[in-house]
Write an enzyme that holds these catalytic residues in place. Sequence first.
Site, PDB file in Angstrom:
ATOM      1  N   HIS A 170       0.836  -1.208   0.000  1.00 39.36           N
ATOM      2  CA  HIS A 170       0.000   0.000   0.000  1.00 39.36           C
ATOM      3  C   HIS A 170       0.870   1.257   0.000  1.00 39.36           C
ATOM      4  O   HIS A 170       0.432   2.320   0.444  1.00 39.36           O
ATOM      5  CB  HIS A 170      -0.964   0.020   1.186  1.00 39.36           C
ATOM      6  CG  HIS A 170      -1.775  -1.222   1.331  1.00 39.36           C
ATOM      7  ND1 HIS A 170      -2.915  -1.448   0.608  1.00 39.36           N
ATOM      8  CD2 HIS A 170      -1.582  -2.331   2.104  1.00 39.36           C
ATOM      9  CE1 HIS A 170      -3.414  -2.627   0.938  1.00 39.36           C
ATOM     10  NE2 HIS A 170      -2.624  -3.188   1.826  1.00 39.36           N
ATOM     11  N   SER A 294      17.122  15.887 -19.940  1.00 35.80           N
ATOM     12  CA  SER A 294      16.120  16.952 -19.967  1.00 35.80           C
ATOM     13  C   SER A 294      16.661  18.088 -20.821  1.00 35.80           C
ATOM     14  O   SER A 294      17.863  18.364 -20.819  1.00 35.80           O
ATOM     15  CB  SER A 294      15.835  17.455 -18.546  1.00 35.80           C
ATOM     16  OG  SER A 294      15.143  18.686 -18.575  1.00 35.80           O
TER      17      SER A 294
END
Length: 455
Positions: A170, A294
């Site tokens: 979770h 990038s």
Amino acid sequence: MSSPLTALSPLDGRYSAKTRPLQDHFSEFALMRCRVRVEVEWLKALAADPGFKALAPFSAETIAELDRAASGFALADAERIKAIEATTNHDVKAVEYWLRERLAASTEVMQAAEFIHFACTSEDINNLSHALMVRGGRDAVVLPAIDKLVTRLDGLATQHADVAMLARTHGQPATPTSLGKEMAVVAARLKRARAKLAGVELLGKINGATGNFNAHVAAAPDFDWPRFARAFVERLGITYNPLTIQIEPHDALAEAFDAAARLNTILIDLNRDIWGYISLGYFKQRVKAGEVGSSTMPHKVNPIDFENSEGNLGLANALLRHLSEKLPISRWQRDLTDSTVLRNMGVAFGYCLLAYDSCDRGLAKLEADPARIARDLDESWDVLAEAVQTVMRAHRIAGSYEKLKDLTRGKGGIDKAGLHAFIRGLELPEDVKARLLALTPATYTGLAARLARGG
């Protein structure tokens, strides 16, 4: 102007070099070549069966010439078929006419020319061709690409079997595992899914316009057509389907496409998990000189291989699932919706191949960061609450779970000192306390290392 830069599909443009191996199995040229092979083998089989009295056996020279027509099928031959199709407006009939042209110099074949495509509907030729295409592409291209991924994951599982890692259920810190064991889980899932895909039996038929051998019986009523058809299909390496409509109902093809989609879903799961581990710093990516991460942030090394793989797997599954849902459906004995859809089998597998290649390249760049992984473990002493409460249960201490819940849950974590103070206050044998006090998040991995090594 013809250039990869003008291609409508990136499979034939930007990514053409990576998908080229599939062209030999799923292009229109490949479909024509398979059709020619099936037509030639059908004619040879009719002539070779002593029970079929209408056609005399061919000489060795004629058989060799027929084989050359199939094995030597070239791009110029396919272009000639397309030219014939421009007149016939029927692609399979164009193959029949091309064969008559191609073999016009053979007296024996010309005497038997009416037995080319004898008693066949187009789907008799097409269904067998499609089965040959899928079998060839699957076995020669797709499965080897999957095997490469499995080998890569097996290697990571062994290499990192002893690298203890904080698990996350979770998204929250959970019982530690091993980095290698997590790779071994995916490898095992892929092996099972790969076996399902490889094990799909591709079906075929050659029983006429509505699957009843109507024309066959009209021409040769005493010939055992079902026996002959079964033997013919099985000689092609395809499983015989004795009960069909005009088309082979495509259930086996649907099974293959479903199996490929299920395998791809496992890889989507892997891509997302690796993406997350890179984000956490558990993995670094080897950089390649000259690459840019990038356009504005020079420090970036983005997990683009796993992102590309995930995106292409999504495209592949959209097509594979449409194929598997649509193909088994045909209005009454036949409609043409399957024909145009089947021309996209190679597109679906093209996106599969792109995804497998991207994932493999990404896995090859990974470098584990044991120090970063160890730091997370050292900050998560509360994951030992499971071990402590389970030992308490084994010694029949009442409310074991609840005591640990009160100590740890929602407290923002407990440190080593706090946990050890709790352990020392328990009514447990001293040797058991010593064992719990010696436990750390990094050593609380159960059999993870053994499982990662296959044991």
